[in-house]
Structure formats: structure tokens, C-alpha cells
Design an enzyme around this catalytic site. Sequence first.
Site, PDB file in Angstrom:
ATOM      1  N   HIS A 248      -3.030   7.276   1.895  1.00 41.35           N
ATOM      2  CA  HIS A 248      -3.460   5.965   1.413  1.00 41.35           C
ATOM      3  C   HIS A 248      -4.845   5.671   1.973  1.00 41.35           C
ATOM      4  O   HIS A 248      -5.093   5.795   3.174  1.00 41.35           O
ATOM      5  CB  HIS A 248      -2.474   4.889   1.859  1.00 41.35           C
ATOM      6  CG  HIS A 248      -3.022   3.513   1.726  1.00 41.35           C
ATOM      7  ND1 HIS A 248      -3.543   3.029   0.544  1.00 41.35           N
ATOM      8  CD2 HIS A 248      -3.167   2.516   2.634  1.00 41.35           C
ATOM      9  CE1 HIS A 248      -3.970   1.804   0.730  1.00 41.35           C
ATOM     10  NE2 HIS A 248      -3.758   1.461   1.983  1.00 41.35           N
TER      11      HIS A 248
ATOM     12  N   CYS B 144       0.801  -1.226   0.000  1.00 39.69           N
ATOM     13  CA  CYS B 144       0.000   0.000   0.000  1.00 39.69           C
ATOM     14  C   CYS B 144       0.833   1.275   0.000  1.00 39.69           C
ATOM     15  O   CYS B 144       0.316   2.357  -0.273  1.00 39.69           O
ATOM     16  CB  CYS B 144      -0.964  -0.007   1.189  1.00 39.69           C
ATOM     17  SG  CYS B 144      -2.204  -1.321   1.103  1.00 39.69           S
TER      18      CYS B 144
ATOM     19  N   ASN C 293     -10.218   0.147  -0.291  1.00 42.01           N
ATOM     20  CA  ASN C 293      -8.759   0.184  -0.258  1.00 42.01           C
ATOM     21  C   ASN C 293      -8.250  -0.443  -1.554  1.00 42.01           C
ATOM     22  O   ASN C 293      -8.380  -1.646  -1.760  1.00 42.01           O
ATOM     23  CB  ASN C 293      -8.251  -0.596   0.962  1.00 42.01           C
ATOM     24  CG  ASN C 293      -6.736  -0.587   1.091  1.00 42.01           C
ATOM     25  OD1 ASN C 293      -6.016  -0.276   0.154  1.00 42.01           O
ATOM     26  ND2 ASN C 293      -6.250  -0.952   2.266  1.00 42.01           N
TER      27      ASN C 293
END
Length: 338
Positions: free
Chosen positions: A253, A111, A283
Site C-alpha cells: 500500500h 487502505c 496515497n
Amino acid sequence: MTAAVLSGLGGWLPPRVVTNEEVGRELGVTDEWIRRRTGIGRRHVCDPGTSTSDLAVRAGARALSSAGVEATDAVVLATATPDHQIPGTAPAVAARLGMTGAIAFDVNAVCTGFVYALATGTALVRGGLAESVLVIGADTFSTVLDPADPVVRPLFGDGAGAVVLRAGTPEEPGALNAFDLGSDGRHEDFIIVPSGGSRQRSGGRPTDPVGSYMTMRGREVFRAAVSRMAESSRTVLAEAGRDVTSVDRVVGHQANIRILRAVADRLELPEDRLISNIDRVGNTSAASIPLALADGLAEGGVKEGATVLLTAFGAGLTWGSTVLEWPEILLNEGEMTP
């Protein structure tokens, strides 16, 4: 001094939308339960047969068009879900975009991958190896999630986002002059897919189907993400000679809305400076920051001249941040933003 300057932006999401209601019917959880824990209402998921490279090519083409160029000297692909274990996916993406012969390789910081890839692309420009770089973040996490896991499965969606970097000067809007990157491999088990790599294979153990899915220690990840993203943000702002109060927008993020709000609180910034699209896309791992940038630009939340802070945290553990003055960027007409 030569600097890497952001000059184009593009995003792509698979057409298929999966709502919380659909996920909830399969897992025995409710829309309200998912939203309260994560801030997520829906996510985009690839159809069977669609791979990470397919998404990366679509996003990369849009970023090239946004920058007004047909090709770059290098392609850096941030992904934790490559098409194959061998070879890397970036060379195939470059070839499909008509850039046979370009520097092309993958970066896996999960990520945090997009920020790591931005730093890598910046180093290629500064070092004179490339005049321009296409940086792509793309992941298809739906392929590594246990379909019966009510905790992890609702979190993730698939997607790709990309930017073009070109050689310029440090004083230009869009110049990437400061980065903070870090890792702590002592906690690699916080987020992990145990099977499929050399550790499992060299031990002579058969591939465990359950071990092929990602597991996550949620509470530990939450605490580490908030701490590391806030610390990294302060570090990069200091390196860039900027004060926290100068930040107009924070594009973190998109892991969890509670994490984003906690980071803003640690930085003593009002929540209205956060750019977030997690409610619509979930996500998307390495794709989350460029997709959020595209969404923010399309909706007017990210404007020319704004000081924009990018910060991320991911498996590894890894983290990273950068800050820039937002340049004039034009999205393509009909850009598929969340």
C-alpha cells in the site's frame, strides 16, 4: 479445487494534478519538506462534482477490457469514501457498467480495502457464487481532508484501480491461493473521521465541521504499519509455501515511501524489489495497490512469471497480504497509468 485467477487490470486517475508547490503555497510548507517525510511529489485530485463511482467505473471498464470480457457475475468495491452513506456504491457502479443483476457490494477496510476485496472476490469464486468478479479499489480522499491540515492533506490523492478474477485452477499463474487478513479495533482512533456516523448522530450532537475531516496519529500509524505489513507478509508466504527470498516484487500500500522501505528492511529484501508510484500519485487508499501494479506492469517492473507480494495496512486498524505468480496481463493501449 476451483481457484480465483487474476485475468485483467485497469487504472484511472483524475486529470487534475496537484503539485507539492501548489499544496505548499496554501499550507506554508515546502516541496522538500513533503518529499523528505513522505516521498510524495504530486497527486491527482477530482474536480468538483466527480465522485468515487465515476473513478470506479472508468477503472472497472479498463479492467474488463484488459480481461477481454464485457461483464462479470459480481462487483466488489473497496472504498472508504462512498458516494452516499446509504446505499452502497457498488450496485450503481455495476449498473453503469451494464451489469444490472450482478452481485454488488462495498467493502470498507480503508487502505487495506483492496486486499480485503480480493479475498472476498476469491471466496465468491471458490464458493461457486460467481464465475468471475470485478474487484475495484476507489477512493476520493480529497473530500474528507481538512484543506488547512499541513500534515495529512499532502499525503492523499484520488484514484481507482481494478482487477478481474475468473474461475481457474490453483496451479495457474495469477491464482490467489493464500491470504492473511487481520484487524485490531482497539486503535480505531489512530485514523478516523469522527463525525457523520451513528455514534455521533445517536448522541444528539450536531455535526462538527472539523469532525468531518480525517485525523491521523502519524507516529503510531507508522510503527503499526511497518510491523503489521511485515508480519502479515511472512505469514502469507509461509501459508503459500514460499520463502521470502522467492519474492521478486513487493507491491505494498502506497502510504509513505519510508514505510515501504522499512517493510522491505524487515523482510530483508533489497529496496529494488519494491514497486512504488507514490511520488506521482500520493496515497490513494484502496486504489493504491492496483494503481501501483498497473504502473509497474506498464514500466516493466512487474513481469510475467514473477512472484509478487501484495501487502497493505489501514484504518480500523486493518492489514492484509496475498502472493501470486504474475500471469500474462495486457494493459489497454493508452492506459492511464501514473
